[in-house]
Design a protein around this motif. Sequence first.
Motif, short mmCIF file in Angstrom:
data_model
loop_
_atom_site.label_atom_id
_atom_site.label_comp_id
_atom_site.label_asym_id
_atom_site.label_seq_id
_atom_site.Cartn_x
_atom_site.Cartn_y
_atom_site.Cartn_z
N PHE A 162 -4.03 10.51 -18.92
CA PHE A 162 -2.95 10.63 -17.93
C PHE A 162 -3.52 10.81 -16.52
O PHE A 162 -3.08 10.17 -15.56
N PHE A 163 -4.53 11.65 -16.41
CA PHE A 163 -5.16 11.91 -15.12
C PHE A 163 -5.79 10.64 -14.54
O PHE A 163 -5.59 10.31 -13.37
N LEU A 164 -6.53 9.91 -15.37
CA LEU A 164 -7.19 8.70 -14.89
C LEU A 164 -6.19 7.60 -14.54
O LEU A 164 -6.38 6.86 -13.56
N THR A 165 -5.12 7.50 -15.33
CA THR A 165 -4.11 6.47 -15.06
C THR A 165 -3.42 6.71 -13.72
O THR A 165 -3.27 5.80 -12.88
N VAL A 166 -2.98 7.94 -13.51
CA VAL A 166 -2.29 8.26 -12.24
C VAL A 166 -3.25 8.14 -11.06
O VAL A 166 -2.88 7.65 -9.99
N LEU A 167 -4.49 8.56 -11.25
CA LEU A 167 -5.47 8.46 -10.18
C LEU A 167 -5.76 7.00 -9.84
O LEU A 167 -5.93 6.63 -8.67
N ALA A 168 -5.80 6.13 -10.86
CA ALA A 168 -6.02 4.71 -10.61
C ALA A 168 -4.85 4.09 -9.84
O ALA A 168 -5.04 3.27 -8.93
N ILE A 169 -3.62 4.49 -10.20
CA ILE A 169 -2.45 3.99 -9.47
C ILE A 169 -2.52 4.41 -8.00
O ILE A 169 -2.24 3.62 -7.09
N ALA A 170 -2.90 5.66 -7.76
CA ALA A 170 -2.99 6.15 -6.38
C ALA A 170 -4.06 5.39 -5.60
O ALA A 170 -3.85 5.02 -4.44
N TRP A 171 -5.21 5.12 -6.24
CA TRP A 171 -6.29 4.42 -5.54
C TRP A 171 -5.92 2.97 -5.22
O TRP A 171 -6.14 2.49 -4.12
N VAL A 172 -5.34 2.27 -6.21
CA VAL A 172 -4.93 0.88 -5.98
C VAL A 172 -3.86 0.82 -4.89
O VAL A 172 -3.88 -0.08 -4.03
N SER A 173 -2.93 1.76 -4.87
CA SER A 173 -1.88 1.79 -3.84
C SER A 173 -2.47 2.04 -2.47
O SER A 173 -2.07 1.41 -1.48
N LEU A 174 -3.45 2.95 -2.40
CA LEU A 174 -4.08 3.25 -1.11
C LEU A 174 -4.83 2.05 -0.57
O LEU A 174 -4.73 1.72 0.62
N VAL A 175 -5.59 1.37 -1.42
CA VAL A 175 -6.32 0.18 -0.98
C VAL A 175 -5.35 -0.93 -0.57
O VAL A 175 -5.58 -1.64 0.42
N SER A 176 -4.24 -1.07 -1.31
CA SER A 176 -3.25 -2.10 -0.96
C SER A 176 -2.63 -1.81 0.40
O SER A 176 -2.39 -2.72 1.20
N LEU B 38 -0.09 11.09 -6.25
CA LEU B 38 -0.88 12.29 -6.01
C LEU B 38 -0.06 13.55 -6.22
O LEU B 38 -0.56 14.56 -6.75
N ILE B 39 1.20 13.52 -5.81
CA ILE B 39 2.06 14.69 -6.02
C ILE B 39 2.30 14.91 -7.52
O ILE B 39 2.26 16.05 -8.02
N ALA B 40 2.54 13.82 -8.25
CA ALA B 40 2.73 13.94 -9.70
C ALA B 40 1.47 14.47 -10.37
O ALA B 40 1.55 15.30 -11.30
N LEU B 41 0.32 14.04 -9.90
CA LEU B 41 -0.94 14.52 -10.46
C LEU B 41 -1.13 16.01 -10.18
O LEU B 41 -1.57 16.76 -11.06
N ALA B 42 -0.79 16.42 -8.96
CA ALA B 42 -0.94 17.84 -8.62
C ALA B 42 -0.01 18.71 -9.45
O ALA B 42 -0.38 19.79 -9.91
N LEU B 43 1.23 18.26 -9.65
CA LEU B 43 2.19 19.04 -10.44
C LEU B 43 1.77 19.12 -11.90
O LEU B 43 1.96 20.14 -12.56
#
Length: 327
Positions: free
Chosen positions: A53-67, A312-317
Motif C-alpha cells: 500500500f505504501f509503495l503504490t501510493v508513493l508511486a502514484i504521488a511521484w508519477v503525478s508530481l513528474v506529470s 501524500l495526505i492519504a499516505l500520511a493518514l
Amino acid sequence: MFEFAWPWMFLLLPLPALVWWLIPARKNTRSAIRLPNLYGLSSEQQTIKNQWFFLTVLAIAWVSLVSATARPQWLGEPVATRSEGREMMLAVDLSGSMEIADMEINGQSVDRLSMVKHVLSDFITRREGDRLGLILFGDTAYLQAPMTYDRQTIAQMLNESVLGLVGERTAIGDAIALAVKRFQQDEETNRVLILLTDGQSTAGNLTPEQALELAKSYDVTIYPIAVGAEEVVVDSFFGQRRVNPSRDLDIPLMQKLARETGGEYFRARSTEELENIYTLLDELEPVDDDPQKLRPRVSLFHWPLSLCFIALIALALSRYKPWRLSQ
C-alpha cells in the motif's frame, strides 16, 4: 490538442528505483517468537500488505508530481491575428536654450523642456499599439531608448532627462543620423522622426545637410517641431520691453528637413499649439505587421499536482492512524 510542454521531464520517473538500487537495503531484525494475530492474519502478512500500500501510493504521488512538472496543457486551434501600429523616433533637444521660461502650463511660466515633457508625456500615453524610441541630443546625440512597445519606460526616461545632460549646444545632424541608423535595422516601418528643438545646429559630427541626405536615402520622414515663443515681455532698466526669445531658431533648416523628406514643419509657440501638433501626428498612416498565428493555451498542471497532494495526505493518514489513539 493535449500535450506536455516539457516531455523530457518524464526521464525522472525511474529516479526512485535508481536511488533504491544504489543505496544498500537496511537489515531488519526479526523476533525469534512469532505470535498469532487475533484477527487471523500474521504480523508478517500484515507488514507485507502495508508495504504494498505504501509503495503504490508513493508511486502514484511521484508519477503525478513528474506529470505536473512536465507542464501538461491544452492547445486550442490557431487564430490568425494582424497587428498594426506606428513607429516613431522622438528626438528631444536638451541644449542650454531649452531652459528659457517662455512657456506656460496652467497659467504658470515654465521652461521649454518642462513644457515638452508635459505635453509629450500625454502624447506617449496615447500611443497604445505603437512602437516608440527616444533620442536625447545636445553636443551630440544619444539613444536613450530603442524602439519598444513599453510606453511607460519611454515616458519615464523622458521625465528623468535634465538640461545639460548631453551638453549645452545643439547637434541636430547627429540626432537625425542616429535615428536613420536605428531605422536601418527594421525594414517594415514607416520611419518617422519627430524632431523637437528650439535653436540651430551648433555642434555634432555631421551637419544637418549631411544627415538630411542620409534620411532621404533611407526614406525617413522628418517632422521638425520648433519650440519657443516669438515674443515675451521682460523688465529692464528703462521699463518693460518685448523681445524674441526664438531669434536663434533656424526656421529655414526646419522647413527644408520637412519638405525634402515628405514630412511637415510645425511651430510650437505655446502649449496649446504643441498639443494640436500631436493631434495631427495621430493621423499618420499606421503600418501593418505580418500576420501571426496565436494558439490559446490552457495550463493543466494543477490536476496532477492535486492528485500528488491527495496521495501524500492519504499516505500520511495511513501511517498516523489517529483513530487508534481513541481506542
